[in-house]
Design an enzyme around this catalytic site. Structure first.
Site: not given
Ligand SMILES: [Zn+2]
Length: 444
Positions: A84, A148
């Site tokens: 992401d 994340e």
């Molecule tokens: Zn990162």
């Protein structure tokens, strides 16, 4: 080992990951990392390893690939990258942030340094090892995780909570670090061996409601909240010179005056004021617990004395500090107001790995071959990464990668979540070689 200046396969995979634009805005419906899991699975193929997919929420998928070791007592090494990226404001960019154009030897796009560069090169290294018939003693894992950028809720955090047997590793390598910091004796390469924790707090300040036309001797929550904010801003906790910071400073060959100021807890804060702004802020953050008031909500109407104000404070903790340590500091900062407010805190404390480990030694040998005259230095991340979940599960987790001379710390720092994010092709080739060589060193 001869170093290659380009690796078209890594470049191409990075471009595809950038074009997938798995933008994570913190909502469940965003990210859609499934697209990059499909891409990576197709890229990796099926030869010589197992692949597993996890999708705890529709679209929020992660991929785990495994080359099983032959010796159950040998260590497991995990290469972990997130798929992401954070949102982007195209108005601030000179190029389309999801086009992945290559201009003057740089790949442009959101995620080029955070951290699709590493996610891509880890996948390429993993596939090449499998194709070479790599049969190590220890197990090699490649984990491409979702989410994340929003605390790993549907990625690393979820996997460690629900699939620990699958993702358990002795050693984890993920972002960031590895940019070249020049010294007289060759470049120093920071390894993120620890990261600060968060102790995000809401402070509820109460008062007594009344008419705004008669303020005399009233109990105004907003006025009290202003004093709370002022005291937090004025609070000067003493610097803490931890092991990571001390060993970083020792490893950097700074002139004696700089070296001594950086390691003197009673001098370092004032010294930060004499440094360039970005560096001063970083040195301060590496040596201090920080308390940053960021949000205030309160009051209802111009003519009503408010009876409740809610403040939010971004508190960042150092390695070794407990929740009680931070509560003690809040008491010290707020003085007599501490008992007049209510504090709700969310503890996500600092995590740290040992510096003297076989993984450190392996990285040091490999980096020394790939980057001439280089040496590693430990560093403290002031933000958070997915490493914290694996450190808490017992892993030695480092943040590392390799960058060429073209991409120094200043570039890296401004592009991280910033505008015109881009990475040069040599950095990709270096990182891909790093992962393969480290896998050989650690697992063979
Ligand atoms: Zn990162």
């Amino acid at each position: 080992m001869s170093t290659r200046l380009e690796d078209p396969e890594s470049t191409d995979l990075l471009q595809q990951l950038i074009r997938n634009a798995c933008v994570n805005d913190g909502t469940l419906a965003s990210g859609n990392e499934l697209r990059s899991v499909d891409l990576l699975q197709q890229y990796l193929g099926t030869t010589g390893f197992d692949v597993e997919r996890y999708e705890p929420q529709p679209g929020r998928a992660s991929l785990l690939a495994r080359i099983e070791g032959t010796d159950p007592d040998a260590p497991t090494l995990m290469l972990m990258g997130h798929t992401d990226v954070v949102p982007v404001n195209p108005a601030g960019w000179s190029r389309d942030p999801s086009a992945a154009d290559i201009v003057d030897g740089m790949v442009w796009g959101r995620g080029a340094v955070d951290m699709l560069n590493l996610t891509a090169t880890q996948a390429v290294a993993f596939r090449r090892l499998a194709e070479e018939g790599f049969r190590p003693k220890g197990t090699l894992l490649y984990l491409a995780v979702a989410d994340e950028e929003a605390l790993g809720t549907w990625g690393a955090h979820w996997l460690v909570d629900h699939e620990l047997d699958a993702v358990r590793a002795d050693y984890v390598l993920t972002e960031s670090g590895g940019f070249q910091m020049p010294t007289e004796h060759g470049p120093r390469l920071p390894v993120m061996v620890a990261e600060k924790g968060t102790f995000w707090s809401k402070i509820h300040v109460h008062g007594t409601p009344g008419h705004g036309s008669q303020p005399f001797n009233t109990d105004n929550a907003l006025v009290r909240a202003a004093e709370v904010v002022r005291r937090l801003d004025a609070y000067r906790p003493e610097a803490q010179i931890g092991e990571v910071w001390r060993r970083y400073v020792d490893g950097m060959d700074f002139p004696a005056e700089l070296h001594d100021a950086f390691l003197d807890p009673s001098a370092v804060r004032d010294f930060c004021a004499s440094l360039p702004l970005g560096m001063g802020r970083l040195v301060h953050a590496c040596t201090h617990t920080t308390f940053t008031p960021t949000v205030a909500h309160g009051g209802t109407k111009t003519n009503v004395i408010p009876d409740h104000v809610e403040l939010e404070v971004d508190i960042r903790t150092l390695p070794g500090q407990s929740g009680d340590d931070i509560r003690g500091m809040l008491r010290e900062a707020l003085g007599d107001l501490y008992d007049q407010v209510e504090i709700e805190s969310n503890e996500d404390l600092s995590t740290a790995s040992a510096i003297d480990t076989p993984l450190w030694d392996a990285l040091s040998r490999v980096a020394g071959r790939l980057v001439q005259d280089s040496a590693l230095v430990p560093f403290l991340m002031v933000g958070g990464t997915d490493n914290r979940y694996f450190r808490r599960a017992g892993a030695t987790g480092y943040g590392f990668g390799l960058f060429s001379k073209r991409l120094g710390f200043e570039d890296y720092a401004t592009m991280f979540h910033g505008n015109d994010e881009r990475v040069d092709l040599e950095s990709l080739a270096l990182s891909e070689q790093l992962w393969r060589a480290v896998a050989h060193e650690v697992l063979a």
